[in-house]
Design a protein around this motif. Structure first.
Motif, PDB file in Angstrom:
ATOM      1  N   GLY A 140      46.666 -22.081  28.593  1.00 24.92           N
ATOM      2  CA  GLY A 140      47.879 -21.944  27.784  1.00 24.92           C
ATOM      3  C   GLY A 140      49.166 -21.870  28.570  1.00 24.92           C
ATOM      4  O   GLY A 140      50.239 -21.680  27.988  1.00 24.92           O
ATOM      5  N   LEU A 141      49.092 -22.010  29.886  1.00 25.67           N
ATOM      6  CA  LEU A 141      50.296 -21.902  30.715  1.00 25.67           C
ATOM      7  C   LEU A 141      50.295 -22.990  31.777  1.00 25.67           C
ATOM      8  O   LEU A 141      49.319 -23.156  32.510  1.00 25.67           O
ATOM      9  CB  LEU A 141      50.351 -20.531  31.391  1.00 25.67           C
ATOM     10  CG  LEU A 141      51.483 -20.308  32.405  1.00 25.67           C
ATOM     11  CD1 LEU A 141      52.846 -20.346  31.719  1.00 25.67           C
ATOM     12  CD2 LEU A 141      51.288 -18.980  33.130  1.00 25.67           C
ATOM     13  N   VAL A 142      51.401 -23.748  31.864  1.00 25.74           N
ATOM     14  CA  VAL A 142      51.572 -24.773  32.886  1.00 25.74           C
ATOM     15  C   VAL A 142      52.857 -24.478  33.649  1.00 25.74           C
ATOM     16  O   VAL A 142      53.917 -24.242  33.050  1.00 25.74           O
ATOM     17  CB  VAL A 142      51.659 -26.194  32.274  1.00 25.74           C
ATOM     18  CG1 VAL A 142      51.932 -27.225  33.364  1.00 25.74           C
ATOM     19  CG2 VAL A 142      50.369 -26.525  31.526  1.00 25.74           C
ATOM     20  N   ILE A 143      52.771 -24.506  34.989  1.00 26.82           N
ATOM     21  CA  ILE A 143      53.936 -24.316  35.856  1.00 26.82           C
ATOM     22  C   ILE A 143      54.057 -25.573  36.697  1.00 26.82           C
ATOM     23  O   ILE A 143      53.259 -25.802  37.606  1.00 26.82           O
ATOM     24  CB  ILE A 143      53.767 -23.078  36.751  1.00 26.82           C
ATOM     25  CG1 ILE A 143      53.508 -21.839  35.894  1.00 26.82           C
ATOM     26  CG2 ILE A 143      55.017 -22.878  37.626  1.00 26.82           C
ATOM     27  CD1 ILE A 143      53.076 -20.625  36.696  1.00 26.82           C
ATOM     28  N   ASP A 144      55.031 -26.411  36.381  1.00 25.74           N
ATOM     29  CA  ASP A 144      55.182 -27.711  37.034  1.00 25.74           C
ATOM     30  C   ASP A 144      56.271 -27.624  38.097  1.00 25.74           C
ATOM     31  O   ASP A 144      57.466 -27.538  37.784  1.00 25.74           O
ATOM     32  CB  ASP A 144      55.533 -28.777  36.000  1.00 25.74           C
ATOM     33  CG  ASP A 144      55.398 -30.197  36.551  1.00 25.74           C
ATOM     34  OD1 ASP A 144      55.742 -30.401  37.726  1.00 25.74           O
ATOM     35  OD2 ASP A 144      54.962 -31.093  35.810  1.00 25.74           O
ATOM     36  N   GLY A 145      55.865 -27.648  39.368  1.00 28.33           N
ATOM     37  CA  GLY A 145      56.827 -27.545  40.459  1.00 28.33           C
ATOM     38  C   GLY A 145      57.681 -28.773  40.631  1.00 28.33           C
ATOM     39  O   GLY A 145      58.774 -28.700  41.190  1.00 28.33           O
ATOM     40  N   GLY A 146      57.207 -29.941  40.166  1.00 27.62           N
ATOM     41  CA  GLY A 146      57.982 -31.171  40.286  1.00 27.62           C
ATOM     42  C   GLY A 146      59.147 -31.215  39.325  1.00 27.62           C
ATOM     43  O   GLY A 146      60.276 -31.530  39.696  1.00 27.62           O
ATOM     44  N   THR A 147      58.892 -30.873  38.072  1.00 26.40           N
ATOM     45  CA  THR A 147      59.947 -30.891  37.047  1.00 26.40           C
ATOM     46  C   THR A 147      60.601 -29.531  36.868  1.00 26.40           C
ATOM     47  O   THR A 147      61.605 -29.419  36.179  1.00 26.40           O
ATOM     48  CB  THR A 147      59.369 -31.326  35.693  1.00 26.40           C
ATOM     49  OG1 THR A 147      58.383 -30.358  35.269  1.00 26.40           O
ATOM     50  CG2 THR A 147      58.722 -32.696  35.782  1.00 26.40           C
TER      51      THR A 147
END
Length: 233
Positions: A140-147
């Motif tokens: 349920g959690l996404v941490i996108d370092g690119g965006t």
């Protein structure tokens, strides 16, 4: 008139005091940086919106736009590293600069050699952070370092630059316990004379309200009493 940026790192010096600006620009140019300069906030904004810039040296006491207001605007538009300059010695401005996302802070009068050293340090750290970007996914959690986006159950949540950096740092080492002092050094890279551990506490509080189902009983951002915080995957 701003000079055309050449190869290498480009730095914009925003300082209304002509003497300080001249000395700062000269020191940076002698150290191999491509340097542009501005004496007020409006021309600095125009320059940054149309020219590639790797770092900004920003005076708080500008004649038209308060430096902290300019920092706030820049943080709403881009992730450029920023070093604040100020003649103000009060803790309030230092802490506010931290919370708004400043990468470092120098109080006038300062050594040109120290400023150049800090510019190099911040740029190295920024380059390292960009190379190390990744996408972290949990239930349920996404941490996108690119965006630099955080998605909670399919919905993008709005985080400040430092809120994102703090969450990403904790999530990159699940279950590892970090003290507030360690987080200040790793996320804020704060100079010793303006570190405030309450800054970490406040950012954790804000993050819980943005990513937790029940901020009062957090699942992800856990407090380890007497030590600090850890991220639960």
């Amino acid at each position: 008139m701003f000079p055309v940026s050449g190869p290498g790192y480009t730095v914009l010096v925003v300082e209304d005091d002509e003497r300080i600006r001249r000395v700062t620009v000269q020191a940076l140019r002698e150290s191999g940086f491509d340097v542009s300069e501005s004496g007020d906030g409006r021309s600095a904004l125009e320059h940054l919106r149309s020219n590639r810039t790797d770092l900004v040296v920003l005076d708080i006491g500008l004649p038209d736009i308060d430096g902290l207001d300019l920092l706030r605007r820049l943080r709403g538009e881009q992730e450029i590293p920023i070093i604040l300059l100020t003649a103000r010695r009060g803790e309030t401005d230092r802490v506010l600069g931290l919370e708004l996302g400043a990468d470092d802070y120098m109080t006038k009068p300062f050594s040109s050699r120290e400023l150049v050293a800090r510019v190099r340090t911040v740029l190295r750290r920024s380059s390292r952070d960009h190379r190390g970007r990744s996408r972290l996914e949990f239930d349920g959690l996404v941490i996108d370092g690119g965006t630099r986006e955080v998605i909670v159950r399919g919905t993008v949540v709005e985080l400040t630059a430092k809120e994102f950096d703090l969450l990403a740092h904790l999530a990159s080492a699940p279950r590892q316990v970090f003290s507030r002092r360690q987080l200040l050094q790793a996320v804020w890279h704060a100079a010793p004379n303006w570190q405030a551990e309450s800054t970490v506490t406040e950012h954790i509080h804000r993050l819980r309200h943005k990513i937790e189902d029940d901020p009062a009983r957090p699942r992800r951002l856990r407090t380890v009493r007497g030590v600090g915080y850890r991220f639960e995957p």
